[in-house]
Design an enzyme around this catalytic site. Structure first.
Site, PDB file in Angstrom:
ATOM      1  N   SER A  94       2.674  10.269 -14.165  1.00 26.92           N
ATOM      2  CA  SER A  94       1.827   9.673 -14.830  1.00 26.92           C
ATOM      3  C   SER A  94       1.662  10.414 -16.473  1.00 26.92           C
ATOM      4  CB  SER A  94       0.416   9.529 -14.277  1.00 26.92           C
ATOM      5  OG  SER A  94      -0.547   9.320 -15.166  1.00 26.92           O
ATOM      6  N   TYR A 115      -6.424  13.798  -9.196  1.00 28.47           N
ATOM      7  CA  TYR A 115      -5.744  12.887  -9.467  1.00 28.47           C
ATOM      8  C   TYR A 115      -4.458  13.392 -10.602  1.00 28.47           C
ATOM      9  CZ  TYR A 115      -2.897   8.935 -11.201  1.00 28.47           C
ATOM     10  OH  TYR A 115      -1.804   8.137 -11.765  1.00 28.47           O
TER      11      TYR A 115
HETATM   12  N1  LIG Z   1      -1.637   1.613 -13.390  1.00 30.73           N
HETATM   13  C1  LIG Z   1      -1.770   2.753 -14.091  1.00 30.73           C
HETATM   14  O1  LIG Z   1      -2.266   2.861 -15.043  1.00 30.73           O
HETATM   15  C2  LIG Z   1      -0.919   3.911 -13.826  1.00 30.73           C
HETATM   16  C3  LIG Z   1      -0.531   5.064 -14.741  1.00 30.73           C
HETATM   17  C4  LIG Z   1       0.243   6.190 -14.666  1.00 30.73           C
HETATM   18  C5  LIG Z   1       0.702   6.246 -13.284  1.00 30.73           C
HETATM   19  N2  LIG Z   1       0.590   5.352 -12.310  1.00 30.73           N
HETATM   20  C6  LIG Z   1       1.167   5.538 -11.172  1.00 30.73           C
HETATM   21  O2  LIG Z   1       2.213   4.496 -10.733  1.00 30.73           O
HETATM   22  C7  LIG Z   1       2.229   4.363  -9.281  1.00 30.73           C
HETATM   23  C8  LIG Z   1       1.961   2.930  -9.021  1.00 30.73           C
HETATM   24  O3  LIG Z   1       0.736   2.484  -9.350  1.00 30.73           O
HETATM   25  P1  LIG Z   1       0.136   1.076  -9.602  1.00 30.73           P
HETATM   26  O4  LIG Z   1      -0.292   1.144 -11.251  1.00 30.73           O
HETATM   27  O5  LIG Z   1       1.400   0.171  -9.503  1.00 30.73           O
HETATM   28  O6  LIG Z   1      -0.917   0.890  -8.911  1.00 30.73           O
HETATM   29  P2  LIG Z   1      -1.122  -0.396  -7.629  1.00 30.73           P
HETATM   30  O7  LIG Z   1      -0.926  -1.396  -8.392  1.00 30.73           O
HETATM   31  O8  LIG Z   1      -2.768   0.099  -6.985  1.00 30.73           O
HETATM   32  O9  LIG Z   1      -0.186  -0.353  -6.462  1.00 30.73           O
HETATM   33  C9  LIG Z   1      -0.013   0.828  -5.596  1.00 30.73           C
HETATM   34  C10 LIG Z   1       0.802   0.433  -4.447  1.00 30.73           C
HETATM   35  O10 LIG Z   1       0.844   1.653  -3.872  1.00 30.73           O
HETATM   36  C11 LIG Z   1       0.599   1.050  -2.111  1.00 30.73           C
HETATM   37  N3  LIG Z   1      -0.007   2.056  -1.669  1.00 30.73           N
HETATM   38  C12 LIG Z   1      -1.316   2.518  -1.938  1.00 30.73           C
HETATM   39  N4  LIG Z   1      -1.616   3.229  -1.021  1.00 30.73           N
HETATM   40  C13 LIG Z   1      -0.652   3.603   0.021  1.00 30.73           C
HETATM   41  C14 LIG Z   1      -0.366   4.373   1.240  1.00 30.73           C
HETATM   42  N5  LIG Z   1      -1.651   5.037   1.438  1.00 30.73           N
HETATM   43  N6  LIG Z   1       0.715   4.173   1.988  1.00 30.73           N
HETATM   44  C15 LIG Z   1       1.648   3.360   1.334  1.00 30.73           C
HETATM   45  N7  LIG Z   1       1.559   2.556   0.296  1.00 30.73           N
HETATM   46  C16 LIG Z   1       0.366   2.734  -0.559  1.00 30.73           C
HETATM   47  C17 LIG Z   1      -0.132  -0.240  -2.691  1.00 30.73           C
HETATM   48  O11 LIG Z   1       0.081  -1.247  -1.414  1.00 30.73           O
HETATM   49  P3  LIG Z   1      -0.944  -1.232  -0.189  1.00 30.73           P
HETATM   50  O12 LIG Z   1      -2.402  -1.187  -0.855  1.00 30.73           O
HETATM   51  O13 LIG Z   1      -0.559  -2.557   0.307  1.00 30.73           O
HETATM   52  O14 LIG Z   1      -0.719  -0.083   0.573  1.00 30.73           O
HETATM   53  C18 LIG Z   1       0.601  -0.706  -3.838  1.00 30.73           C
HETATM   54  O15 LIG Z   1       1.776  -1.525  -3.440  1.00 30.73           O
HETATM   55  C19 LIG Z   1       1.503   5.270  -8.838  1.00 30.73           C
HETATM   56  O16 LIG Z   1       1.827   6.502  -8.551  1.00 30.73           O
HETATM   57  C20 LIG Z   1       0.460   5.530 -10.034  1.00 30.73           C
HETATM   58  O17 LIG Z   1      -0.220   6.825  -9.797  1.00 30.73           O
HETATM   59  C21 LIG Z   1      -0.139   4.207 -12.711  1.00 30.73           C
END
Ligand SMILES: NC(=O)c1ccc[n+]([C@@H]2O[C@H](COP(=O)([O-])OP(=O)(O)OC[C@H]3O[C@@H](n4cnc5c(N)ncnc54)[C@H](OP(=O)(O)O)[C@@H]3O)[C@@H](O)[C@H]2O)c1
Length: 259
Positions: A137, A150
């Site tokens: 991130s 985080y």
């Molecule tokens: N969105 C942002 O603003 C942002 C910014 C920078 C970086 N990121 C990073 O991008 C990555 C993806 O995030 P996103 O934004 O796409 O978030 P998201 O929409 O919340 O998706 C997260 C995914 O991870 C899965 N997950 C969560 N906990 C889990 C666990 N304990 N075991 C297995 N799977 C799990 C969720 O599915 P289930 O709930 O079905 O398990 C979902 O498929 C993350 O590493 C996040 O830190 C996000």
């Protein structure tokens, strides 16, 4: 056809990445906790002519990465590309943060990512080919008051990924650390940051756009990639300002926006 393993593929950036890989003819192994959502994604992507295997697992539980690796070995599925995307953040002062939120972030964002890399990397080295993409991130570039754990987990992901990318130079295996900024997914709701200045005032990129950036970076074998020009500039600016100033600004953007 190469096979890609994507963690956190039931929604958000991971789901968009799965679509890109499927369109480019990669077989998929998709992991998340929600079996129902994974089954829906599989039903959507299989008609593209790829094999989609779904495995519902809580990767924050320590034996899960080894269980996943063993199951794929038993099924004779070799992983050509590993995308460590699953991750979550939690908002609040560290002293008040529930123990399970602290340990959950460390277990998923650090331990599972490291363990999956440890397990899936040696076969790639043996084949002299493979890619790993670890999703960090822009939080990786500075401390994050109100999301201290985080931000620290993402700093680990950046440091770890860049270090092993260096170690693997010439091995045929590339490691990419992909750094999105605020992205419109389920992340902010889960983290409790929907009303923060960073999401409210500065806006978020679409998951589709972010996934496209990540996909391109991974395929090009880039070591570090930041999604979006504005995010890139912000990340660079943290190198020159005093750490205290950077930390204070980081807190300001994490705080609640005025209504
Ligand atoms: N969105 C942002 O603003 C942002 C910014 C920078 C970086 N990121 C990073 O991008 C990555 C993806 O995030 P996103 O934004 O796409 O978030 P998201 O929409 O919340 O998706 C997260 C995914 O991870 C899965 N997950 C969560 N906990 C889990 C666990 N304990 N075991 C297995 N799977 C799990 C969720 O599915 P289930 O709930 O079905 O398990 C979902 O498929 C993350 O590493 C996040 O830190 C996000």
């Amino acid at each position: 056809m190469p096979t890609v393993l994507i963690t956190g593929a039931s929604g958000g950036i991971g789901y968009e990445l799965a679509k890109l890989f499927a369109r480019d003819r990669h077989n998929l192994v998709l992991v998340a906790r929600s079996n129902e959502k994974l089954t829906q994604v599989a039903a959507e992507l299989q008609p593209l002519g790829v094999t989609v295997k779904t495995i519902a697992l809580d990767l924050a539980a320590l034996p899960a990465p080894k269980f996943l690796f063993d199951q794929l070995q038993r099924d004779g599925i070799a992983i050509d590309i590993l995308v460590n995307n699953a991750g979550f953040g939690a908002f609040g002062e560290f002293a008040q943060m529930p123990e399970e939120e602290i340990h959950g972030q460390i277990s998923l964002n650090i331990t599972a990512l490291t363990e999956l890399t440890r397990l899936f990397l040696p076969p790639m080295i043996a084949r002299r080919s493979g890619h790993i993409m670890n999703v960090a991130s822009t939080a990786a570039f500075q401390p994050g008051p109100l999301m201290a754990v985080y931000y620290a987990t993402k700093a680990y992901v950046l440091s770890f990924s860049e270090a092993i990318a260096n170690e693997l130079h010439g091995s045929g295996v590339t490691v990419t650390c992909f750094c999105p900024g605020s992205t419109d997914t389920g992340f902010a709701k889960r983290a409790g940051t929907e009303n923060s200045r960073i999401f409210k005032q500065f806006g978020a990129m679409s998951a589709e756009e972010v996934a496209r950036d990540g996909y391109r970076a991974l395929m090009a074998g880039r070591t570090t990639a930041i999604s979006g020009a504005r995010n890139w500039m912000v990340a660079q600016s943290t190198r020159f300002a005093p750490r205290k100033v950077v930390t204070a600004i980081s807190r300001w953007v994490a705080e609640k926006a005025e209504p």
